[in-house]
Structures are given as C-alpha cells and as structure tokens.
Design a protein around this motif. Structure first.
Motif, short mmCIF file in Angstrom:
data_model
loop_
_atom_site.label_atom_id
_atom_site.label_comp_id
_atom_site.label_asym_id
_atom_site.label_seq_id
_atom_site.Cartn_x
_atom_site.Cartn_y
_atom_site.Cartn_z
N GLY A 24 0.84 -1.19 0.00
CA GLY A 24 0.00 0.00 0.00
C GLY A 24 0.88 1.24 0.00
O GLY A 24 0.43 2.33 0.33
N ARG A 28 -1.69 6.91 0.62
CA ARG A 28 -1.31 8.05 1.46
C ARG A 28 -0.56 7.60 2.71
O ARG A 28 0.52 8.11 3.00
CB ARG A 28 -2.55 8.87 1.86
CG ARG A 28 -3.29 9.46 0.69
CD ARG A 28 -2.41 10.34 -0.18
NE ARG A 28 -2.10 11.59 0.44
CZ ARG A 28 -2.63 12.77 0.10
NH1 ARG A 28 -3.53 12.83 -0.86
NH2 ARG A 28 -2.29 13.87 0.71
N ARG A 51 -0.29 -2.48 -6.71
CA ARG A 51 -0.76 -3.06 -7.97
C ARG A 51 -0.53 -2.14 -9.15
O ARG A 51 -0.79 -2.51 -10.29
CB ARG A 51 -2.27 -3.34 -7.86
CG ARG A 51 -2.62 -4.38 -6.83
CD ARG A 51 -4.10 -4.53 -6.66
NE ARG A 51 -4.72 -3.31 -6.13
CZ ARG A 51 -5.98 -3.20 -5.77
NH1 ARG A 51 -6.78 -4.25 -5.92
NH2 ARG A 51 -6.45 -2.07 -5.28
N LYS A 55 1.66 4.55 -10.36
CA LYS A 55 1.37 5.29 -9.13
C LYS A 55 2.56 5.24 -8.17
O LYS A 55 2.82 6.17 -7.41
CB LYS A 55 0.15 4.62 -8.45
CG LYS A 55 -0.87 5.58 -7.88
CD LYS A 55 -2.13 4.79 -7.56
CE LYS A 55 -2.48 4.84 -6.11
NZ LYS A 55 -3.65 3.99 -5.78
N ASP A 73 -0.21 -8.02 -5.63
CA ASP A 73 -1.60 -7.88 -5.17
C ASP A 73 -1.68 -8.71 -3.90
O ASP A 73 -1.37 -9.91 -3.93
CB ASP A 73 -2.55 -8.42 -6.25
CG ASP A 73 -4.00 -8.20 -5.87
OD1 ASP A 73 -4.33 -8.25 -4.67
OD2 ASP A 73 -4.82 -7.99 -6.79
N ILE A 74 -2.09 -8.10 -2.79
CA ILE A 74 -2.05 -8.83 -1.52
C ILE A 74 -3.04 -10.00 -1.45
O ILE A 74 -2.99 -10.80 -0.54
CB ILE A 74 -2.26 -7.89 -0.29
CG1 ILE A 74 -3.64 -7.25 -0.32
CG2 ILE A 74 -1.16 -6.86 -0.20
CD1 ILE A 74 -4.05 -6.70 1.03
N ALA A 93 -0.07 -1.66 4.78
CA ALA A 93 -0.97 -0.49 4.81
C ALA A 93 -1.92 -0.51 3.62
O ALA A 93 -2.48 0.51 3.24
CB ALA A 93 -0.14 0.81 4.79
N ALA A 94 -2.09 -1.71 3.02
CA ALA A 94 -2.93 -1.82 1.81
C ALA A 94 -4.37 -2.14 2.21
O ALA A 94 -4.84 -3.26 2.01
CB ALA A 94 -2.35 -2.87 0.87
N CYS A 120 -4.01 -1.97 10.66
CA CYS A 120 -5.41 -2.39 10.59
C CYS A 120 -6.30 -1.54 11.50
O CYS A 120 -5.93 -1.24 12.63
CB CYS A 120 -5.50 -3.85 11.00
SG CYS A 120 -7.16 -4.36 11.39
N THR A 192 -9.32 5.56 3.25
CA THR A 192 -9.69 5.94 4.61
C THR A 192 -11.14 6.41 4.65
O THR A 192 -11.89 6.04 5.56
CB THR A 192 -8.74 7.03 5.15
OG1 THR A 192 -7.41 6.53 5.04
CG2 THR A 192 -9.03 7.36 6.59
N1 LIG Z 1 -5.09 2.43 12.05
C1 LIG Z 1 -5.11 3.71 11.75
O1 LIG Z 1 -4.97 4.58 12.59
C2 LIG Z 1 -5.30 4.14 10.33
C3 LIG Z 1 -5.17 5.49 9.99
C4 LIG Z 1 -5.35 5.86 8.67
C5 LIG Z 1 -5.66 4.88 7.72
N2 LIG Z 1 -5.80 3.59 8.09
C6 LIG Z 1 -6.12 2.56 7.12
O2 LIG Z 1 -5.01 2.42 6.26
C7 LIG Z 1 -5.45 2.01 4.98
C8 LIG Z 1 -4.80 2.88 3.92
O3 LIG Z 1 -5.30 4.19 3.99
P1 LIG Z 1 -4.85 5.30 2.96
O4 LIG Z 1 -5.48 6.54 3.43
O5 LIG Z 1 -3.38 5.24 2.77
O6 LIG Z 1 -5.56 4.77 1.62
P2 LIG Z 1 -5.07 4.87 0.11
O7 LIG Z 1 -4.36 6.14 -0.14
O8 LIG Z 1 -6.27 4.55 -0.73
O9 LIG Z 1 -4.00 3.70 -0.02
C9 LIG Z 1 -4.31 2.34 -0.04
C10 LIG Z 1 -3.30 1.68 -0.97
O10 LIG Z 1 -3.43 0.28 -0.89
C11 LIG Z 1 -3.25 -0.26 -2.18
N3 LIG Z 1 -3.99 -1.51 -2.30
C12 LIG Z 1 -5.32 -1.69 -2.10
N4 LIG Z 1 -5.64 -2.96 -2.34
C13 LIG Z 1 -4.48 -3.60 -2.67
C14 LIG Z 1 -4.18 -4.93 -3.03
N5 LIG Z 1 -5.13 -5.89 -3.12
N6 LIG Z 1 -2.89 -5.25 -3.30
C15 LIG Z 1 -1.92 -4.31 -3.24
N7 LIG Z 1 -2.15 -3.01 -2.92
C16 LIG Z 1 -3.43 -2.67 -2.65
C17 LIG Z 1 -3.82 0.79 -3.12
O11 LIG Z 1 -3.14 0.75 -4.33
P3 LIG Z 1 -3.84 0.39 -5.74
O12 LIG Z 1 -5.34 0.39 -5.53
O13 LIG Z 1 -3.36 1.44 -6.67
O14 LIG Z 1 -3.29 -0.94 -6.06
C18 LIG Z 1 -3.53 2.10 -2.40
O15 LIG Z 1 -2.37 2.72 -2.90
C19 LIG Z 1 -6.98 2.09 5.02
O16 LIG Z 1 -7.51 0.81 5.17
C20 LIG Z 1 -7.28 2.95 6.23
O17 LIG Z 1 -8.53 2.63 6.79
C21 LIG Z 1 -5.60 3.19 9.37
#
Ligand SMILES: NC(=O)c1ccc[n+]([C@@H]2O[C@H](COP(=O)([O-])OP(=O)(O)OC[C@H]3O[C@@H](n4cnc5c(N)ncnc54)[C@H](OP(=O)(O)O)[C@@H]3O)[C@@H](O)[C@H]2O)c1
Length: 304
Positions: A24, A28, A51, A55, A73-74, A93-94, A120, A192
């Motif tokens: 991931g 962000r 994936r 990007k 791809d995870i 973080a994906a 998570c 998110t």
């Molecule tokens: N625990 C906490 O405090 C906290 C805080 C903030 C966020 N989060 C969580 O962290 C996660 C990421 O948030 P974000 O804001 O960074 O979202 P984001 O910008 O959409 O990033 C998620 C990334 O994961 C990749 N991804 C998704 N499915 C995938 C797969 N099957 N295989 C490989 N890569 C994959 C996506 O890439 P592609 O789709 O381009 O492949 C994307 O770049 C979310 O689930 C969010 O809820 C947790």
C-alpha cells in the motif's frame, strides 16, 4: 496494539542494509510511512509494494537508489510469499481491512519468517489476526498488529488513562469513551474515507455494564468539548476496534467510541448514509468519489 511475538532474527541482507516492504506504499499512509522510514533510516532499502507501477514510481524516484517498486496484489498468496523472501520487515498499509475475510499478508509473513506490522483499523480483521498468535510464535517472527493511530495509539492512551485512574482513586474504572473528531479534507487517502463509509454499514458493538450490545451506526449524538482551539463538536457512535480490545484487555465494563467530522455537513451526510443506504456494497463504491478528512484530535474520557 497487540504484540504477538517479540524476537528478532538477523537482517537478511545486512551487507546492503535491511529491506523493508511497504504494502500500500502507493497510498497516502503507506507512502508517508515509506518517506518517514527513509528519512529516519537512510540505510534502509525501501520497497514500494502495490498493484499500480505508475502510481508507485514517483515515490520510488523521490526515495532514491535504495528504493524500488514491487508489483504485488495482496490477495495473491503465492506472489506475496515470493516477494517476502529476502525482506526483513513488511509494513501492511494496503487497506481496506474491513470486509477482508483473510489475513494473507500476516500468513505469508509467518510462512516466510518475515517481521510484520500493520495499521489495521477493522474489528473483525484485528481479532482474526490475533488468532494467528500461536502460528507467529511457532515461526519466531515478531508480528505487531493494529499499530496505527486507531486502535494502536488510542489503546495505549486508554491503558495509560486507566492505569492513572486506578492510581489516583484506588478504585476500578467503570466507563471508557473514545471521542474522535476529524477536520479538513486533505492528507488521508480515498481508502480511509471508504472505511468510514463501510463502518456506516456495520452495527456498532459497544459494552454496557459488562454486556455486549449492538447499536445503530452514527446514532447517539453527543456534544463534546475538545478544548481550546477546537471547542465543542458533535460526535456519533461508530464501530471501532478499540472498544472490544479495551473491554477485553483492560476489563472496563462500559465502553463506547464516538466520531465526528467537520464541516458539520459531513455529519448529516454520514447520518443519512447510515439511515437510508441499504447496502454496504453501495456505500463502498462511494469510496472512489469522495475525499476523506484528516484524523485529528482524539480525546478519551474515563469515569471512575
Ligand atoms: N489504524 C489507523 O490509525 C489508520 C489510519 C489511517 C488509515 N488507516 C487505514 O489504512 C489504509 C490505507 O489508507 P490510505 O489513506 O493510505 O488509503 P489509500 O491512499 O487509498 O492507499 C491504499 C493503498 O493500498 C493499495 N492496495 C489496495 N488494495 C491492494 C491490493 N489488493 N494489493 C496491493 N495493494 C493494494 C492501493 O493501491 P492500488 O489500488 O493502486 O493498487 C492504495 O495505494 C486504510 O484501510 C485505512 O482505513 C488506518
């Protein structure tokens, strides 16, 4: 935050610096994590996993020669095991973690004996991950799950508050409420916001005097004073993992988590989704059209 197992093995490629894979990393949180890691430890080789190569490449260029993009791809377990060979630490973080019924990365990491951490924020996922404790222990890898802000840092804050409350009053704390307030539109990635919307399709699990109860998402509004500079904000019930973990691990009989957003119109929107959108599938698709807010001040309240 749960420490499944803490023991270290020597880095696989110590001569050229440890290798860290950020899954991931094109997103962000993953991208920020990779950037922060490279600033803190310039000796790390940082692999950006995702994936979408296009990007990922701008970040790889920014991080320099020690960085490369890894296409993965995870959901593909065999590919995951392949890319984890020779990796010293994987940061997962994906997201989204909600609705994911497997822990493919954690399982691949225990299989390849790779140190693991994730951010998570899903209730079911976090408890499923915990069920791999014995497996992780047997393979001797440290696996730190749910290590983000929520429920990672919030659990640590809750544990500290409970410890302080016990010390001050000498009694047993009874009630813990998590209040979150999010402001702004930049910073976090689309997943998110998608997560927040997915949560509107989930019953809120809370605890009342020791009994587990199910409540309606985005109901139970409260007006909470977040202090100087922020003031009073409305917050609403959400299904967050720290509720179950603090109830189970800190032994608090009554626990809830409430969440609110600015500008206030977001709260109306969230309430409307919770009331009128019948299908979580519809909710999840909105993920692609809206931008999220930033996780900002968090307050906790403990009543002794
Ligand atoms: N625990 C906490 O405090 C906290 C805080 C903030 C966020 N989060 C969580 O962290 C996660 C990421 O948030 P974000 O804001 O960074 O979202 P984001 O910008 O959409 O990033 C998620 C990334 O994961 C990749 N991804 C998704 N499915 C995938 C797969 N099957 N295989 C490989 N890569 C994959 C996506 O890439 P592609 O789709 O381009 O492949 C994307 O770049 C979310 O689930 C969010 O809820 C947790």
């Amino acid at each position: 935050m749960e420490m499944v197992r803490a023991c270290m093995r020597p880095a696989a490629s110590a001569s050229s610096g440890p290798r860290v894979l950020v899954l991931g990393g094109t997103g962000r949180v993953g991208g920020s994590t990779a950037t922060a890691l490279s600033q803190l430890r310039p000796d790390l080789n940082i692999l950006i996993g995702g994936r979408n190569r296009e990007k990922g490449m701008p970040l790889v260029s920014k991080l320099g020669q020690r960085s490369e993009f890894i296409h993965v791809d995870i959901r593909n377990s065999s590919r995951l095991k392949e890319v984890l060979e020779g990796v010293d630490l994987v940061v997962h973080a994906a997201g989204p973690f909600q609705r994911d019924d497997k822990c493919t990365v954690l399982q691949a990491a225990t299989f390849t004996k790779t140190r693991y951490t994730d951010i998570c924020d899903g209730v079911d996922y976090s408890w499923r991950a915990k069920s791999f404790h014995e497996q992780a222990k047997a393979s001797g890898v440290p696996a730190l799950i749910t290590a983000g802000i929520s429920p990672g840092v919030s659990n640590v804050m809750a544990a500290e508050l409970v410890r302080t409350a016990k010390g001050e009053s000498g009694g047993e704390p009874e009630t813990l409420r998590f209040f979150y307030y999010i402001a702004g539109t930049g910073g976090a990635g689309p997943t998110t916001l998608g997560t927040s919307l997915l949560l509107l399709g989930e019953d809120v699990i809370a605890y009342d005097k020791g009994s587990e109860i199910k409540l309606k998402p985005y109901s139970g509004a409260r007006n909470i004073d977040f202090g100087k500079g922020i003031g009073k904000k409305y917050v609403y019930l959400m299904n967050l993992p720290e509720v179950k973990s603090t109830h189970k691990n800190l032994g608090l009989p009554t626990v809830h988590a409430l969440f609110g957003s600015d500008p206030f119109i977001w709260n109306w929107g969230m309430e409307t989704f919770a009331n009128f959108l019948p299908s979580v599938r519809v909710v999840s698709q909105i993920n692609y059209y809206l931008r999220p807010g930033l996780l900002a001040p968090l307050t906790l309240w403990v009543k002794v």
